[in-house]
Design a protein around this motif. Structure first.
Motif, PDB file in Angstrom:
ATOM      1  N   LYS A  18     -31.393 -51.344  30.152  1.00 37.83           N
ATOM      2  CA  LYS A  18     -32.158 -52.552  29.858  1.00 37.83           C
ATOM      3  C   LYS A  18     -33.382 -52.280  28.996  1.00 37.83           C
ATOM      4  O   LYS A  18     -34.032 -53.221  28.524  1.00 37.83           O
ATOM      5  N   THR A  59     -36.475 -49.593  36.821  1.00 35.27           N
ATOM      6  CA  THR A  59     -35.775 -49.612  35.535  1.00 35.27           C
ATOM      7  C   THR A  59     -35.697 -48.208  34.964  1.00 35.27           C
ATOM      8  O   THR A  59     -36.710 -47.530  34.830  1.00 35.27           O
ATOM      9  N   THR A 108     -40.840 -48.457  36.451  1.00 43.06           N
ATOM     10  CA  THR A 108     -40.002 -47.893  35.390  1.00 43.06           C
ATOM     11  C   THR A 108     -40.009 -46.378  35.458  1.00 43.06           C
ATOM     12  O   THR A 108     -41.041 -45.763  35.757  1.00 43.06           O
TER      13      THR A 108
END
Length: 240
Positions: free
Chosen positions: A192, A171, A143
């Protein structure tokens, strides 16, 4: 959409879980951008929180360029987080010229091993965000937490969207200045996950203190307060 709450205390973490957050980033001292939480807080959260928790690994405030000794401290903290069974860590190391320090980040990830790795807002300082993203993806970073290199994620939306379009494995998680009035905008733009602290000041004492104990002069992004050998020596000579 995954909602991650940056919790600075056990009570903040408990509130986040009860309110329905999907994940917690655990840290201390939000006023300086967060530092690694204490042993006691880590233990308490590991025992009382059931949703995934990622722990901020940042040994001090200020910049993101660390000495060998600081890096060793970070590695020990990561090892402890692994022992406690946390979901992941949140960290990041830069060279003094704001280029990602590939070797030191890889050292941290090697210690993290099975823990997921979030690269934090040190990303705001990198000179080439797309080249940095490419390295993060190639290195297996799970992430990227970023405001799009602006003060708030709303202001950085253009870059955030560009990063989202280019990311394939990492992400992109917008953070900074996200609240109920604007959170849905990020979902509509295809993100997301979002990151927020949702902090509100809570007063514990009834009477006003005689004077404040905070030291604004100690808060800096480009310098770090360090006890001076010479200054200490001068005091020792004066009183011994």
């Amino acid at each position: 959409m995954l909602v991650e709450v940056c919790a600075n205390s056990l009570q903040s973490a408990l509130n986040a879980e009860k309110a329905g957050a999907d994940r917690i980033e655990l840290c201390s001292e939000l006023a300086v951008g967060g530092i690694t939480p204490s042993y006691g807080l880590l233990k308490a959260v590991s025992e009382k929180i059931s949703i995934p928790v990622r722990v901020l690994i940042r040994p001090r405030s200020g910049d993101f360029t660390y000495s060998d000794e600081e890096l060793n401290i970070m590695k020990r903290d990561i090892a402890f987080c692994s022992e406690l069974g946390f979901d992941g860590i949140v960290s990041g190391v830069l060279h003094s010229n704001f280029v990602i320090d590939a070797n030191r980040n890889m050292e941290l990830m090697a210690v993290a091993s099975n823990l997921k790795f979030t690269f934090h807002r040190a990303f705001e300082w990198v000179q080439d965000p797309f080249r940095a993203l490419q390295w993060l993806e190639e290195s297996g970073v799970d992430t990227l937490l970023t405001s799009g290199q602006r003060k708030t994620a709303i202001e950085g939306m253009e870059l955030l969207v560009d990063l989202q379009e280019k990311a394939s494995g990492t992400t992109i998680m917008p953070g900074s200045g996200i609240h109920a009035d604007n959170a849905r905008l990020f979902k509509e733009r295809g993100f997301k996950a979002i990151h927020l602290s949702a902090s509100r000041m809570h007063q514990n004492i009834q009477n006003e203190p005689k004077f404040g104990l905070n030291s604004p002069s100690m808060l800096s992004d480009d310098s770090v307060p360090i006890s001076s050998f010479e200054a200490i020596q001068e005091v020792i000579k004066a009183v011994k």
